[in-house]
Design an enzyme around this catalytic site. Structure first.
Site, PDB file in Angstrom:
ATOM      1  N   CYS A 171      32.102  31.622 -28.572  1.00 17.77           N
ATOM      2  CA  CYS A 171      32.422  30.386 -27.447  1.00 17.77           C
ATOM      3  C   CYS A 171      31.394  29.576 -26.974  1.00 17.77           C
ATOM      4  CB  CYS A 171      33.020  31.445 -26.482  1.00 17.77           C
ATOM      5  SG  CYS A 171      33.109  30.348 -24.818  1.00 17.77           S
ATOM      6  N   GLY A 172      31.740  28.360 -27.212  1.00 16.44           N
ATOM      7  CA  GLY A 172      30.619  27.443 -26.740  1.00 16.44           C
ATOM      8  C   GLY A 172      30.318  27.413 -25.139  1.00 16.44           C
ATOM      9  N   HIS A 173      31.334  27.547 -24.261  1.00 14.42           N
ATOM     10  CA  HIS A 173      31.017  27.878 -23.043  1.00 14.42           C
ATOM     11  C   HIS A 173      30.069  29.152 -22.685  1.00 14.42           C
ATOM     12  CE1 HIS A 173      33.694  24.661 -21.820  1.00 14.42           C
ATOM     13  NE2 HIS A 173      34.472  25.162 -22.595  1.00 14.42           N
ATOM     14  N   CYS A 174      30.334  30.220 -23.477  1.00 19.29           N
ATOM     15  CA  CYS A 174      29.589  31.317 -23.465  1.00 19.29           C
ATOM     16  C   CYS A 174      28.156  31.257 -23.744  1.00 19.29           C
ATOM     17  CB  CYS A 174      30.205  32.640 -24.243  1.00 19.29           C
ATOM     18  SG  CYS A 174      31.747  32.642 -23.911  1.00 19.29           S
TER      19      CYS A 174
END
Length: 532
Positions: A76-79
């Site tokens: 996950c990019g946001h993570c």
């Protein structure tokens, strides 16, 4: 000799042929060791963040009074973006010996934990208090290291400072540009507890609390009241607690956010979060070039108009009071829709938002009003910067007498010669609502990666149907074009406008590939049901 040879082979056989067996034993031992590590309740750390899984989660809850857990997915990019800030916050809390700790769970591997806590998106942050895993609290703070630390500190210690005398209270008020103090006759009562809840959430505001009678007298209060003290505009704003309804946490939060703002804000990198988080429904904007003394002088009329649209301090369905008086009104005037007044420097931070309004720096000075729920923009027929003209304009918008100003690019000369027809605001209605055509439109933003990813499929779809007289495949750049009755909230958005009378519109929400698009079109704007 034969007997010796047989014995020799018997002895040497295991040594000569056991190499593979030894490797298998080593591999089996390593596998068992790894399984033991996974099954162990030992808690390891990465950058001061506890690494949690099904077998050590309960131990972590029992050992840490306050535990904020990030449920993440490795891809996950946001993570990935949150990870450095999360680790920095964990280090700060560890270094100050706080009872609050941070942990993380790979929700894609620890599926039992993900299911137990209802994890459906990444990253999800939940706070566990005193070992209780039944009702974790959703994290509501900013997703940067400072925001995480402040949010946890408010929950680790008292959310408001207890003030016991006039000297301490005066010094507390003077210590910040903005402080909120709750005056309560019973600090164990429901109103005070609601105040503490608000204080725990609003980490960017400093809170105090008082119950001493001398403090009520010193600040002119006779009943439970929340006071906002500031070093700008009006110095003290009172929010009396309704004795019948008590203190509404959501409404108090809204009031504190609104009245924490200056009457006229300047749009800067530092204030932009305040401006949008206050959730004020309308923004009145003065665009000017701050290097021009002549344009700077226009702020006087702008500021004079602002006072009438801030709104009274009002509790819903309860007692109404004017801004700081605390006096009930027998008949309250209509509650004016709140409008936030903002000055935008077109040569400073405001340069970044000019394209959103279809403007350039050369258009300054000018005025715009924005309705925040749908981003509708309104402008005067002729800019007039006097107080009365600004007031009349705003009231006209609020009363629905002024139509929004809609952006539209000019249609390209070859807009209808390519397989994908290029629509703009000016041409949209004549194409989309043509009763003889079924029109499938992609609303996109040029910078959107999801839009870019489906570009090839949309072109292929248009190529497939280019010879069909009854089907039109089209696209519209929604950053440069606006429609009065259609609001686009995300990119890409796909809408289907079927042929026939009436202005029907169907939103497409399925897979973005040519074959699924084609099934949708062939089935008249719906997807056929798949067999079980």
């Amino acid at each position: 000799l034969v007997w010796l040879l047989v014995l020799s082979l018997a002895w040497l056989g295991p040594a000569l042929g056991g190499e593979d067996e030894d490797e298998e034993v080593i591999e089996e031992e390593e596998k068992e060791k790894k399984e033991d590590e996974v099954l162990s309740d030992e808690i390891k750390e990465e950058d001061n963040v506890l690494v949690l899984h099904e077998h050590n989660f309960a131990r972590a809850l029992s050992e840490h009074q306050l535990l904020l857990v990030e449920f993440y997915a490795p891809w996950c990019g946001h993570c990935q973006q949150l990870a450095p800030a999360f680790a920095q916050a964990a280090t700060e809390l560890r270094n100050e010996s706080s009872p609050a700790r941070l942990g993380k769970v790979d929700a894609t591997a620890q599926t039992a934990l993900a299911t137990e806590f209802g994890i459906t998106s990444y990253p999800t942050l939940k706070l566990f208090r005193d070992g209780n895993r039944t009702h974790p609290l959703e994290y509501t703070g900013r997703r940067d290291s400072r925001g995480i630390v402040l949010w946890m500190q408010r929950r680790a210690g008292p959310s408001a400072t207890l003030l016991q005398d006039t000297d301490t209270t005066a010094a507390f008020i003077d210590s910040r540009d903005l402080v909120a103090i709750g005056f309560f006759k019973d600090l164990e009562g429901e109103a005070a507890q609601a105040f503490f809840e608000v204080a725990a959430e609003m980490v960017d505001l400093t809170f105090g609390v008082a119950e001493a009678a001398e403090l009520f007298q010193a600040y002119g209060l006779s009943a439970d009241t929340v006071c906002l003290f500031k070093k700008f505009d009006e110095r003290q704003t009172n929010f009396p607690v309704d004795p019948a309804r008590g203190l509404d946490t959501a409404e108090l939060t809204r009031l504190l956010r609104v009245h924490s703002l200056q009457l006229v804000m300047e749009f800067t990198n530092e204030t932009s979060n305040q401006i949008f988080s206050a959730k004020i429904p309308h923004h009145m904007l003065l665009f000017l070039n701050k290097s021009s003394p002549e344009q700077l002088s226009l702020q006087d009329g702008f500021r004079a108009a602002a006072g009438g649209f801030r709104g009274e301090v009002r509790w819903p369905h309860g007692r109404d009071t004017e801004g700081g008086s605390g006096t009930p009104q027998a008949q309250c005037p209509p509650f004016p829709a709140q409008v936030l007044f903002v000055v935008v420097d077109v040569t400073g931070h405001g340069a970044n938002v000019l394209s959103f309004f279809g403007m350039t720096a050369a258009d300054a000075p000018t005025l715009r009003l924005v309705r925040m729920k749908n981003n509708r923009k309104y402008q005067m027929e002729q800019d007039n910067f006097s107080e009365s003209a600004i007031r009349t304009f705003i009231q006209g918008v609020l009363d629905g007498k002024i139509k929004p100003h809609l952006l539209s690019a000019e249609p390209p000369e070859d807009w209808d010669t390519r397989p994908v027809k290029v629509l703009v605001g000016k041409t949209f209605e004549q194409v989309a609502f043509d009763e003889t055509k079924n029109v499938f439109v992609k609303f996109y933003a040029p910078w959107c990666p999801h839009c870019q990813a489906m570009e090839a499929a949309w072109e292929e779809l248009a190529e497939r149907y280019k010879d069909r007289e009854d089907i039109v495949i089209a696209k519209m750049d929604s950053t440069a074009n606006e429609l009065e009755n259609i609001t686009i909230h995300g990119y890409p958005t796909l809408h289907y406008f079927p042929a026939g009378p009436g202005r029907k519109m169907i939103e497409y929400k399925s897979s973005r590939d040519v074959e699924t698009f084609s099934k949708f079109l062939e089935n008249g704007g719906t997807l056929p049901e798949e067999p079980p």
